[in-house]
Motif scaffolding. Structure first.
Motif, short mmCIF file in Angstrom:
data_model
loop_
_atom_site.label_atom_id
_atom_site.label_comp_id
_atom_site.label_asym_id
_atom_site.label_seq_id
_atom_site.Cartn_x
_atom_site.Cartn_y
_atom_site.Cartn_z
N GLY A 22 0.85 -1.17 0.10
CA GLY A 22 0.23 0.00 0.05
C GLY A 22 0.96 1.12 -0.01
O GLY A 22 2.00 1.15 -0.13
N ALA A 23 0.35 2.40 0.50
CA ALA A 23 1.09 3.57 0.32
C ALA A 23 1.78 3.60 1.74
O ALA A 23 1.38 4.47 2.70
CB ALA A 23 0.29 4.84 0.15
N SER A 24 2.64 2.75 1.99
CA SER A 24 3.22 2.20 3.13
C SER A 24 3.92 3.58 3.83
O SER A 24 4.34 3.44 5.13
CB SER A 24 3.92 1.22 3.06
N ALA A 25 4.36 4.73 3.14
CA ALA A 25 5.28 5.78 3.78
C ALA A 25 4.04 6.55 4.62
O ALA A 25 4.66 7.68 5.50
CB ALA A 25 5.79 6.55 2.75
N TYR A 26 2.81 6.30 4.29
CA TYR A 26 1.75 7.35 4.75
C TYR A 26 1.03 6.53 5.70
O TYR A 26 -0.21 7.46 6.10
CB TYR A 26 1.17 8.25 3.71
N ALA A 27 0.88 5.24 5.78
CA ALA A 27 -0.24 4.55 6.47
C ALA A 27 0.51 3.05 6.79
O ALA A 27 1.42 2.91 6.22
CB ALA A 27 -1.39 4.35 5.89
N PRO A 28 0.12 2.79 7.93
CA PRO A 28 0.76 1.28 8.34
C PRO A 28 0.71 0.26 7.13
O PRO A 28 -0.67 0.23 6.59
CB PRO A 28 -0.08 0.93 9.47
N GLU A 29 1.84 -0.35 7.18
CA GLU A 29 1.93 -1.21 5.77
C GLU A 29 1.01 -2.31 5.78
O GLU A 29 0.47 -2.88 6.95
CB GLU A 29 3.47 -1.76 5.53
N ASN A 30 0.30 -2.96 4.70
CA ASN A 30 -0.31 -3.99 4.45
C ASN A 30 -1.57 -4.08 5.20
O ASN A 30 -2.16 -5.09 5.43
CB ASN A 30 0.40 -5.38 5.07
N THR A 31 -2.12 -2.82 5.59
CA THR A 31 -3.44 -2.68 6.04
C THR A 31 -4.40 -2.04 5.17
O THR A 31 -3.97 -1.56 3.97
CB THR A 31 -3.40 -1.79 7.21
N LEU A 32 -5.77 -2.12 5.19
CA LEU A 32 -6.68 -1.54 4.55
C LEU A 32 -6.74 -0.11 4.47
O LEU A 32 -6.67 0.66 3.43
CB LEU A 32 -8.21 -1.95 5.26
N ALA A 33 -6.08 0.58 5.48
CA ALA A 33 -5.85 2.12 5.52
C ALA A 33 -4.73 2.32 4.53
O ALA A 33 -4.58 3.48 3.80
CB ALA A 33 -5.29 2.40 7.01
#
Length: 289
Positions: A41-52
């Protein structure tokens, strides 16, 4: 599988890939530029591998996301990168006596209790580790496309068959969804298994086989996805010189590129995709804004 004529121009390779690749829709209106994939996901901006994280990628305007799949003690497929729950959840606090907190040693119900967001930011407190079923439903809701990594398959015998069954049950193995799906792994055996079970799926090997080995990999994988730090223009050209199992040139997606200089460098090598924690930074570097 045979080597394509080395003298084939880079422009011709890119044109062929754009026409035949299942990822060509990701480049629509932007022919010749690499596909940008939001890593975990956009893991620099939200917790990785989550729906967020995949929601954030969608809000940033990116359709391709990447994730990691592993299996619980009671056989549920979940989306998480590490084989241990410790780094990205509060498992140590909830289950202090169960070190080393391996995914495979916890049930799906236990993992569902974990906070997978507070480690990243208090704003994401209460975020959960998604099951693959939950994740696929959110991908569908967001109209996104998925680069799915089978993680640590040696720990989970039969995970390839189980993953494909779930994808099929979720409607992701029909022709329209196959254009939105790629499956990758660091395990050549795992990718070979996926190809043998479902030959229509686009597959990717995570790593960097020698040029001499490429003809073997071209029998079961459509892409070779190395770390960007190890790449060279010559290697990318060598990969492009082979046809994969679907009769199109092997592709190259480079990971994990998070800065302007790196993005421009690998784009100059002729890669077909860039996997990144910061998709917006890569998009700007490629002049796609």
């Amino acid at each position: 599988m045979h080597a394509r004529v080395v003298a084939l121009t880079a422009a011709a390779v890119l044109a062929t890939a754009a026409l035949l690749s299942p990822t060509s829709d990701a480049r629509a209106g932007d022919v010749g530029k690499p596909t940008v994939v939001a890593h975990r996901g956009a893991s620099a901006y939200a917790p990785e591998n989550t729906l967020a994280s995949i929601d954030k990628a969608a809000r940033l305007g990116f359709s391709w996301v990447e994730n990691d799949v592993q299996r619980t003690k009671d056989g549920e497929l979940v989306v998480i990168h590490d084989d241990s729950l410790q780094r990205t959840t509060n498992v140590k606090q909830l289950f202090p006596g169960r070190a080393p907190w391996k995914v495979k040693d916890f049930t799906a119900a236990e993992i569902a209790r974990l906070d997978a967001g507070s480690w990243y930011s208090p704003a994401y407190a209460g975020t959960r580790v998604p099951t693959l079923k939950q994740y696929m439903r959110r991908i569908e809701h967001n109209h996104e496309k998925l680069l799915l990594e089978i993680k640590n398959p040696q720990l989970y015998p039969g995970i390839e068959q189980q993953t494909l069954k779930l994808l099929g049950n979720q409607g992701w193995l029909d022709q329209s969804h196959l254009r939105r799906l790629m499956v990758q792994s660091f395990s050549a055996d795992s990718i070979r298994t996926v190809h043998e079970l479902r030959p229509a799926i686009t597959t990717a090997y995570l790593g960097m086989p020698t040029v001499a080995q490429l003809h073997t990999y071209a029998r079961f994988t459509d892409l070779v996805n190395p770390s960007y730090a190890s790449l060279s223009k010559g290697y990318v050209s060598a990969v492009h010189a082979f046809d994969g199992p679907h009769g199109r040139p092997l592709g190259v997606f480079a990971w994990t590129v998070n800065d302007v200089a790196g993005a421009r460098r690998v784009a100059g090598y002729g890669v077909d995709g860039i996997i990144t924690n910061k998709p917006d930074v890569v998009r700007t570097a490629l002049g796609s804004d």
